[in-house]
Design a protein around this motif. Structure first.
Motif, PDB file in Angstrom:
ATOM      1  N   LEU A  15     -20.516 122.999 -62.873  1.00 37.55           N
ATOM      2  CA  LEU A  15     -19.827 122.031 -63.732  1.00 37.55           C
ATOM      3  C   LEU A  15     -20.163 122.224 -65.208  1.00 37.55           C
ATOM      4  O   LEU A  15     -19.274 122.151 -66.064  1.00 37.55           O
ATOM      5  CB  LEU A  15     -20.168 120.596 -63.322  1.00 37.55           C
ATOM      6  N   GLU A  29     -16.003 114.686 -55.787  1.00 32.48           N
ATOM      7  CA  GLU A  29     -16.434 115.962 -55.222  1.00 32.48           C
ATOM      8  C   GLU A  29     -15.870 116.100 -53.813  1.00 32.48           C
ATOM      9  O   GLU A  29     -15.740 115.126 -53.084  1.00 32.48           O
ATOM     10  CB  GLU A  29     -17.960 116.011 -55.197  1.00 32.48           C
ATOM     11  N   GLN A  74     -16.906 125.020 -58.438  1.00 32.04           N
ATOM     12  CA  GLN A  74     -18.038 124.844 -57.543  1.00 32.04           C
ATOM     13  C   GLN A  74     -18.980 123.901 -58.292  1.00 32.04           C
ATOM     14  O   GLN A  74     -19.274 124.107 -59.471  1.00 32.04           O
ATOM     15  CB  GLN A  74     -18.682 126.185 -57.218  1.00 32.04           C
ATOM     16  N   SER A  75     -19.405 122.850 -57.632  1.00 29.54           N
ATOM     17  CA  SER A  75     -20.095 121.762 -58.322  1.00 29.54           C
ATOM     18  C   SER A  75     -21.343 122.193 -59.075  1.00 29.54           C
ATOM     19  O   SER A  75     -21.665 121.617 -60.109  1.00 29.54           O
ATOM     20  CB  SER A  75     -20.424 120.638 -57.341  1.00 29.54           C
ATOM     21  N   HIS A  76     -22.036 123.215 -58.613  1.00 28.10           N
ATOM     22  CA  HIS A  76     -23.227 123.657 -59.341  1.00 28.10           C
ATOM     23  C   HIS A  76     -22.872 124.357 -60.655  1.00 28.10           C
ATOM     24  O   HIS A  76     -23.748 124.633 -61.466  1.00 28.10           O
ATOM     25  CB  HIS A  76     -24.107 124.559 -58.459  1.00 28.10           C
ATOM     26  N   ALA A 101     -14.848 116.300 -65.383  1.00 26.15           N
ATOM     27  CA  ALA A 101     -14.616 115.993 -63.971  1.00 26.15           C
ATOM     28  C   ALA A 101     -13.414 115.069 -63.866  1.00 26.15           C
ATOM     29  O   ALA A 101     -13.229 114.163 -64.682  1.00 26.15           O
ATOM     30  CB  ALA A 101     -15.852 115.361 -63.360  1.00 26.15           C
ATOM     31  N   HIS A 137     -17.261 121.219 -54.342  1.00 28.90           N
ATOM     32  CA  HIS A 137     -16.390 121.491 -55.487  1.00 28.90           C
ATOM     33  C   HIS A 137     -16.062 120.170 -56.175  1.00 28.90           C
ATOM     34  O   HIS A 137     -16.061 119.117 -55.542  1.00 28.90           O
ATOM     35  CB  HIS A 137     -15.067 122.123 -55.039  1.00 28.90           C
ATOM     36  N   THR A 138     -15.741 120.249 -57.454  1.00 30.54           N
ATOM     37  CA  THR A 138     -15.327 119.084 -58.224  1.00 30.54           C
ATOM     38  C   THR A 138     -14.065 119.440 -59.005  1.00 30.54           C
ATOM     39  O   THR A 138     -14.047 120.444 -59.724  1.00 30.54           O
ATOM     40  CB  THR A 138     -16.428 118.654 -59.220  1.00 30.54           C
TER      41      THR A 138
END
Length: 143
Positions: free
Chosen positions: A111, A125, A107-109, A121, A133-134
């Motif tokens: 990372l 995204e 979940q991108s928050h 990464a 998501h990344t």
């Protein structure tokens, strides 16, 4: 910290893991999706979890990917246990047993959480169930 392969999970352990995942991913994050995806009981799947004596406090799943390498996923911590770094401990434990390529969709928050474990990464995204998501990757030394 507990660990079991898919076939070695007891019904009680699997139920506790699935219950936590449903509480957070389906209810708290309001994502109506079918969490049991057919991979939880595969021989190449490893589950890691922390119990608080009554319930599953945090868990993660490691899949052996068909083309090689591993995928960490379903990393989750119960609301009552957040801030105790349980997810980080689960990731460290998972990585201690893995070599080669390890991927995950963060979940991108979160990372920075995975970056602390060496993940970078590895693609653009994307949005899944209304959550950014990344894709991330970590190359571990081969045994």
């Amino acid at each position: 910290m507990q660990r079991a392969t898919g076939p070695d999970l007891t019904a009680t352990e699997l139920y506790a893991i699935l219950l936590l995942r449903a509480e957070v991913f389906v209810v708290e994050q309001a994502c109506a999706y079918l969490d049991p995806d057919g991979r939880d009981l595969e021989p190449g799947t490893t589950h890691l979890w922390v119990s608080d004596g009554h319930a599953c406090a945090a868990c993660a799943r490691v899949l052996t990917e068909p083309g090689g390498g591993h995928r960490i996923g379903r990393v989750v911590t119960a609301i009552a246990h957040r801030g105790q770094h349980l997810a980080g401990r689960l990731i460290d434990d998972a990585l201690s047993a893995l070599d080669g390529t390890v991927v995950l969709d963060a979940q991108s928050h979160l990372l920075a959480v995975y970056a602390r474990h060496g993940f970078v990464a590895d693609g653009p995204e994307f949005v899944e169930d209304d959550i950014p998501h990344t894709p991330m990757r970590l190359q571990r030394p081969s045994a």
